[in-house]
Design an enzyme around this catalytic site. Structure first.
Site, PDB file in Angstrom:
ATOM      1  N   GLU A  58       0.818  -1.216   0.000  1.00  0.00           N
ATOM      2  CA  GLU A  58       0.000   0.000   0.000  1.00  0.00           C
ATOM      3  C   GLU A  58       0.853   1.268   0.000  1.00  0.00           C
ATOM      4  O   GLU A  58       0.509   2.244  -0.651  1.00  0.00           O
ATOM      5  CB  GLU A  58      -0.940   0.010   1.218  1.00  0.00           C
ATOM      6  CG  GLU A  58      -2.117  -0.947   1.099  1.00  0.00           C
ATOM      7  CD  GLU A  58      -1.762  -2.375   1.460  1.00  0.00           C
ATOM      8  OE1 GLU A  58      -0.617  -2.594   1.918  1.00  0.00           O
ATOM      9  OE2 GLU A  58      -2.612  -3.260   1.301  1.00  0.00           O
ATOM     10  N   GLN A  80      -7.816  -2.410  -0.943  1.00  0.00           N
ATOM     11  CA  GLN A  80      -8.781  -3.498  -0.893  1.00  0.00           C
ATOM     12  C   GLN A  80      -9.783  -3.299   0.251  1.00  0.00           C
ATOM     13  O   GLN A  80     -10.965  -3.598   0.102  1.00  0.00           O
ATOM     14  CB  GLN A  80      -8.084  -4.839  -0.791  1.00  0.00           C
ATOM     15  CG  GLN A  80      -9.022  -5.980  -1.199  1.00  0.00           C
ATOM     16  CD  GLN A  80      -8.251  -7.185  -1.680  1.00  0.00           C
ATOM     17  OE1 GLN A  80      -7.880  -8.044  -0.895  1.00  0.00           O
ATOM     18  NE2 GLN A  80      -7.994  -7.236  -2.978  1.00  0.00           N
ATOM     19  N   PHE A  81      -9.301  -2.798   1.341  1.00  0.00           N
ATOM     20  CA  PHE A  81     -10.164  -2.403   2.444  1.00  0.00           C
ATOM     21  C   PHE A  81      -9.613  -1.100   2.998  1.00  0.00           C
ATOM     22  O   PHE A  81      -8.386  -0.924   3.045  1.00  0.00           O
ATOM     23  CB  PHE A  81     -10.171  -3.464   3.568  1.00  0.00           C
ATOM     24  CG  PHE A  81     -10.942  -4.701   3.222  1.00  0.00           C
ATOM     25  CD1 PHE A  81     -10.355  -5.719   2.498  1.00  0.00           C
ATOM     26  CD2 PHE A  81     -12.274  -4.827   3.616  1.00  0.00           C
ATOM     27  CE1 PHE A  81     -11.089  -6.848   2.171  1.00  0.00           C
ATOM     28  CE2 PHE A  81     -12.997  -5.957   3.296  1.00  0.00           C
ATOM     29  CZ  PHE A  81     -12.406  -6.977   2.561  1.00  0.00           C
ATOM     30  N   ALA A  82     -10.460  -0.205   3.447  1.00  0.00           N
ATOM     31  CA  ALA A  82      -9.998   1.052   4.042  1.00  0.00           C
ATOM     32  C   ALA A  82      -8.988   0.750   5.145  1.00  0.00           C
ATOM     33  O   ALA A  82      -7.980   1.451   5.293  1.00  0.00           O
ATOM     34  CB  ALA A  82     -11.180   1.818   4.645  1.00  0.00           C
ATOM     35  N   ASP A  83      -9.242  -0.336   5.863  1.00  0.00           N
ATOM     36  CA  ASP A  83      -8.410  -0.702   7.010  1.00  0.00           C
ATOM     37  C   ASP A  83      -6.943  -0.840   6.619  1.00  0.00           C
ATOM     38  O   ASP A  83      -6.060  -0.626   7.438  1.00  0.00           O
ATOM     39  CB  ASP A  83      -8.901  -2.021   7.621  1.00  0.00           C
ATOM     40  CG  ASP A  83     -10.411  -2.072   7.800  1.00  0.00           C
ATOM     41  OD1 ASP A  83     -10.890  -2.507   8.849  1.00  0.00           O
ATOM     42  OD2 ASP A  83     -11.123  -1.672   6.852  1.00  0.00           O
ATOM     43  N   PHE A  84      -6.669  -1.261   5.381  1.00  0.00           N
ATOM     44  CA  PHE A  84      -5.283  -1.482   4.976  1.00  0.00           C
ATOM     45  C   PHE A  84      -4.589  -0.193   4.578  1.00  0.00           C
ATOM     46  O   PHE A  84      -3.370  -0.170   4.400  1.00  0.00           O
ATOM     47  CB  PHE A  84      -5.216  -2.488   3.828  1.00  0.00           C
ATOM     48  CG  PHE A  84      -5.784  -3.823   4.197  1.00  0.00           C
ATOM     49  CD1 PHE A  84      -6.562  -4.543   3.310  1.00  0.00           C
ATOM     50  CD2 PHE A  84      -5.564  -4.345   5.464  1.00  0.00           C
ATOM     51  CE1 PHE A  84      -7.097  -5.770   3.660  1.00  0.00           C
ATOM     52  CE2 PHE A  84      -6.094  -5.571   5.831  1.00  0.00           C
ATOM     53  CZ  PHE A  84      -6.863  -6.289   4.930  1.00  0.00           C
ATOM     54  N   HIS A 125     -11.662  -5.257   8.687  1.00  0.00           N
ATOM     55  CA  HIS A 125     -12.339  -5.167   7.396  1.00  0.00           C
ATOM     56  C   HIS A 125     -13.580  -4.306   7.513  1.00  0.00           C
ATOM     57  O   HIS A 125     -14.511  -4.443   6.752  1.00  0.00           O
ATOM     58  CB  HIS A 125     -12.727  -6.572   6.891  1.00  0.00           C
ATOM     59  CG  HIS A 125     -11.546  -7.425   6.533  1.00  0.00           C
ATOM     60  ND1 HIS A 125     -10.734  -7.975   7.482  1.00  0.00           N
ATOM     61  CD2 HIS A 125     -11.048  -7.800   5.328  1.00  0.00           C
ATOM     62  CE1 HIS A 125      -9.776  -8.670   6.876  1.00  0.00           C
ATOM     63  NE2 HIS A 125      -9.943  -8.580   5.575  1.00  0.00           N
TER      64      HIS A 125
END
Lengths: 322, 312, 411
Positions: A58, A80-84, A125
């Site tokens: 990222e 892929q996910f905001a979390d990443f 996620h």
């Protein structure tokens, strides 16, 4: 014939790829596979050389986007996910967000963050990160709640010269359907009155707009209350004027957000309304957020973690009885 | 090299006279490596993201000395207009992005610029380069950036100046592999090693690496061995650097070595070198004097905006 | 010759001071540019303070072994004009000129230190501070019936309403508070009633009475026999009005005890400077109170003309601001309306108002003849601000006035 929220996002990207040669997409699994949520399905085939599978990096994905934007491109990076995106935090807030201020050269990149919770998605996620990015000067943070906004705000966001954090809500991807995408739409920076009312104002954004509307309908049935719902549409810039105009009509404010409570978007709204609209308030301005814990995995816990139509109605009732 | 050294000596002096606020980071000992990289690149075509000890490279790549003195001395006419200082300066639209303090972060930015040029069909014959120290090779950003550049087969030249210390941390506390160049294999890129104190060797090896990148050889990693001949910053006296290292081969001052080499190979006479030194001192003096007389930024007239877009 | 300062540099981002280890020059030593002349030690490193240009050391203002904060003047160099031009260095003279216009960076640091109250760039960590300054009293925050929200206040301001005005509204909010919705409903309701715009006179009286009423007012009464006054009046020419007799009696009584007309301002009782007494005159839509001057010093017949003029002008709305200012008490004759009893309200800036009702013929017991005899009696009412005057004092005043009214020829 109906259009889902994720259809709208895909359509917007297709339109951008078709019409703007400066746009390219960079993200994990977005090429042949079409993306974890299929937000880019078919685009790699339709637009060869414009849609790339990124390595799980990222930080480098955003660094690449910054470099590309300096060279005049308009990259869209899908996390892929905001979390990443926290792995890319440095590049987003220190490289992209400061670039125009420091060098005078704007960085027109867009980062798509699949945000928010779905049952069973768990702590990593489900996050809503709009407040964290809004905190840094130099970023634009968008939170579309409708199919039309999902479409148009992505187009408008990519057209801006500044870095855009586009928070799309995973729950709304397939759950939210519209008959079609409206041609007319509001510009970025303007909030919308989604449901007019006079007894209290509920300010929300993204998926919470829909929960707020259900809460408003419930209150209407049970007590004839007319609750006004404001959809912020963009967290930054924040349309305080529309919020104040609404509070001017109703005298009472509840800000609702799915994110963690400390210093979130709802805190920002309450602080601004208290400062600039003090004389409009007949009751203390309130906010309702998720609980102050990581997002739990179990669907039963998850359902109690974030605001729901029931908990929003309870908060509004408290506000009304002041 | 000479211009960088004289200028940086002056910066150090200004710092110790209280004229510079914030940090001063010198490239003393790294001039050969940096200058050769800058000289091998083509301004107006290539991309060069210099790091904190690249004054020689910047100079060779065409950055004006005034950009340096103005940024250090706080003139509002400098490229960063007071909003960032010292070595955090650049001109992104001229192929010289401005670094952020987080080490390793520039690798992916240069890669992105090259990627964009490829998208636009403008990558042929273009090279992008950045420098790192031994310490920066520990960062995740370095790893992600180099890995991505390698996967995308971009013409990136990464020069790692292994000057044996990251601030006060020796390389034994930084990595476990033998020579950093071994990492090149792991990333799938070409690796080169060079004695950073030897100007002629640097010109050859670095020039070659740039050429190979330019000809489509993918990313090139150059590891240069040298010793940092200054503190980490001018606030640091580097008393932790053991005398044995200072006395060793890599402790040689590349500038002294270069002057010997130039004279030995007949490229210049001692007389000419002295003339260069005098002319350089004059030029540095003028650049410093001018920057000192220029106005600082004014908080009252400053445009306090971080976004280029104006929302109504 | 211009001089160039040698200042303690900032040798590291969090460095605030450095200790002088060694001074390598003396006064008179010539130095080059970029020469290290003073060795200092910070907590990170040993460094050399360097010259900005060439010159001759003219002053040394520091000592070895002592610590100096960043920015301190350590010494001065005497420098030629050419050297100043060549290096672009800032001279002491130029710095002093600038200091006259803008604060030195050093002074910002000095201001920062003032915050911590130190002189030498460092401060002692204070032990835990026990707050001993009395702050504001802390309300409990329980919203009750009297709570008025910011919006209510704003709306009331807009409409010119006071708390008194909204006392008619029943509140439906928490604890019975009046909400803005309650207020708007009430206003809508009022709108359905016929109404007329209050005149400025009406509003002025309303405001004065509201302000006066914020004090604890009490009224005491005393019946007074008017026969002597009525007799005197029958034979007088010109004929003074009954109010004028009262005015004179009041003034004389007050002049004998000025404190009773005192006005409370905070912790002080302000005494009258002159016995200027106002007379309430009913006009179309309200009341005006012109002031008769120095009533204690003028006998009755001298007051007649002045009084008549004031009343006339009052009725014709021709009174000036000067006519209405400076009164220390007021007299009102509500007997002219046929009223026998009243509780008048003093003006907001006065402590006393004396009222008299209509004279009524009634049988009054006479000790002399041990029978009821006919007499004309009126009731006197004295309303007073109970913070300044008590019932006893008010009573004495009324008795004295009654006494004075039994000898009208002396008024």
């Amino acid at each position: 014939m109906s259009v889902t929220y994720i259809d709208a996002i895909r359509e917007a990207q297709a339109k951008l790829l078709r019409e703007d040669p400066r746009v390219f997409l960079y993200g994990q699994d977005i090429a042949t596979f079409g993306g974890a949520f299929k937000a880019t399905k078919g685009l790699a085939e339709e637009f060869p050389g414009r849609v790339y599978d990124a390595p799980i990096s990222e930080d480098a994905m955003i660094g690449l986007a910054v470099g590309a934007a300096i060279e005049g491109m308009r990259p869209i990076v899908e996390m892929q996910f905001a979390d990443f995106s926290s792995v890319a935090f440095n590049q987003i807030v220190n490289q992209a967000a400061t670039h125009f201020y420091r060098t005078g050269v704007p960085v027109p990149l867009t980062v798509r963050l699949p945000s928010g919770g779905t049952p069973g998605s768990g702590p990593f996620h489900s996050q809503s990160m709009e407040a964290i990015y809004a905190h840094y000067p130099g970023l634009i943070v968008l939170t579309p709640a409708t199919v039309t906004d999902a479409y148009h705000m992505l187009l408008d966001g990519v057209a801006l010269d500044d870095p855009v954090i586009y928070c799309e809500h995973k729950f709304l991807y397939r759950w939210l359907k519209a008959k079609s995408i409206n041609g007319e739409h509001l510009p970025i920076g303007q909030a919308r009155i989604t449901r007019p009312g006079k007894h209290a104002t509920v300010v929300a954004y993204s998926a919470m707009v829909h929960e707020a509307i259900r809460a408003a309908e419930r209150l209407h049935e049970e007590g004839g209350w007319e609750i006004e719902v404001v959809d912020l549409r963009s967290v930054k810039p924040l349309d305080l004027d529309t919020v104040l105009a609404s509070v001017a009509r109703t005298g009472r404010l509840l800000a609702v957000g799915e994110a963690f409570p400390w210093g979130g978007v709802t805190a920002e709204i309450v602080a601004r309304v208290a400062a600039e609209g003090f004389h409009l308030l007949d009751a203390p301005p309130m906010r309702l957020n998720a609980r102050d814990t990581p997002v739990p995995y179990h669907p039963k816990l998850w359902a109690a973690h974030r605001p729901t139509p029931e908990s929003i109605a309870v908060a509004v009732r408290q506000l009304l009885s002041f | 090299m000479l211009r960088a050294r004289v200028l940086e000596n002056k910066l150090s002096s200004l710092y110790k006279a209280g004229k510079i606020v914030g940090g001063v980071y010198l490239g003393r000992g790294q001039e050969a490596v940096s200058a050769c990289l800058g000289a091998a690149l083509i301004p107006g075509k290539d991309v060069f993201s210099p790091l904190i000890r690249d004054q020689a490279g910047r100079d060779a790549f065409g950055e004006s000395m005034l950009d340096c003195t103005r940024t250090y001395l706080g003139s509002v006419l400098g490229p960063m207009r007071g909003r960032d200082g010292n070595i955090h300066r650049g001109r992104p639209k001229n192929g010289m992005p401005a670094m952020i303090s987080h080490l390793g972060a520039q690798v992916s930015v240069v890669s992105g610029m090259l990627f964009a040029k490829r998208q636009k069909g403008e990558l042929a014959g273009v090279v992008g380069a950045t420098c790192l120290g031994d310490g920066a090779t520990s960062t995740g950003a370095f790893h992600e950036g180099l890995n991505l550049a390698a996967m995308e087969k971009l013409p990136l030249v990464l020069v790692i100046a292994n000057n044996q210390f990251a601030y006060s941390t020796p390389t034994t506390r930084q990595f476990a592999c033998g020579d950093l160049v071994e990492k090149a294999r792991g990333y799938g890129v070409a690796g080169h090693v060079v004695d950073g104190t030897d100007l002629f060797a640097c010109a050859s090896v670095i020039g070659n690496a740039v050429k190979r990148a330019r000809e489509g050889g993918g990313p090139q990693m150059v590891v240069a061995h040298l010793l940092r001949l200054s503190g980490h910053g001018e606030h640091d006296d580097a008393s932790y650097v053991p005398d044995t290292l200072k006395a060793g081969h890599y402790g040689r001052d590349c500038l002294d070595v270069a002057m010997e080499q130039l004279i030995e190979h007949g490229y210049a006479t001692a007389e000419e070198i002295r003339t260069w030194q005098d002319e350089t001192a004059e030029e540095v003096q003028r650049a410093v004097a001018q920057a000192q007389q220029e106005p600082p930024p004014d908080a009252y007239t400053e445009d306090w905006r971080a976004l280029s877009t104006r929302f109504s | 010759m211009p001089s160039v300062p040698i200042l303690m540099p900032q040798l590291g981002e969090s460095i605030a001071e450095a200790t002088i280890l060694r001074i390598d020059v003396a006064v008179g030593t010539p130095v080059r540019a970029d020469q290290e002349i003073i060795e200092v030690e910070t907590n990170k490193a040993v460094m050399g303070v360097t010259t900005l240009c060439s010159g001759i050391v003219s002053e040394i203002r520091c000592q070895e072994g002592v610590s100096y904060s960043v920015g301190t003047l350590l010494g001065l160099l005497e420098v030629t004009e050419e050297e100043v031009a060549r290096t672009g260095v800032e001279t002491m003279e130029a710095m002093e000129a600038k200091r006259a216009i803008t604060p030195e960076p050093g002074s910002a640091r000095a201001e920062a230190n003032l915050h911590f109250g130190t002189q030498d760039d460092s401060y002692e960590e204070a032990p835990a501070v026990v707050p001993n300054i009395k702050g504001l009293p802390v309300p409990t925050g329980t919203m009750g019936a009297h709570y008025i929200s910011p919006r209510m206040r704003a709306r009331m301001d807009d409409l010119g309403l006071r708390e008194a005005d909204i006392s008619a509204i029943a509140g439906t909010g928490a604890g019975g508070r009046v909400t803005v919705e309650d207020l708007e409903r009430f206003i809508d309701y009022i709108e359905t009633w016929p109404s007329s715009q209050a005149s400025p006179m009406r509003l002025a009286v309303a405001d004065a009475m509201r302000r006066s009423w914020t004090r604890p007012l009490a009224t005491v009464g005393l019946p007074v026999r008017l026969d002597r006054v009525l007799d005197h009046r029958r034979n007088a020419d010109p004929k003074p009005g009954l109010t004028l007799y009262l005015l004179r009696a009041f003034a004389i009584a007050l002049s004998e005890d000025p404190a009773s007309a005192g006005f409370l301002m905070g912790e002080k009782v302000v005494h009258p400077r002159a016995f200027d007494i106002g007379v309430a005159v009913q006009v179309d839509d309200g009341v005006v109170v012109p002031v008769v001057r120095k009533v204690d010093q003028k006998p009755l017949r001298e007051l007649v003309a002045e009084y008549a003029d004031l009343v006339d002008r009052g009725r014709r709305r021709r009174l000036t601001e000067a006519d209405l200012k400076g009164g220390i008490a007021t007299v009102t004759n509500f007997g002219t309306f046929g009223l026998t009893l009243g509780t008048p309200i003093p003006l907001p800036n006065e402590t006393l108002i004396l009222g008299i009702g209509a004279g009524v013929k009634k049988p009054v017991w006479s000790d002399q003849v041990e029978a009821f005899v006919p007499a004309t009696e009126a009731s006197l009412a004295l309303t007073f601000d109970h913070r300044v005057v008590d019932g006893g004092g008010a009573g004495l005043l009324l008795k004295r006035i009654s006494e004075l009214l039994q000898k009208p020829e002396a008024l």
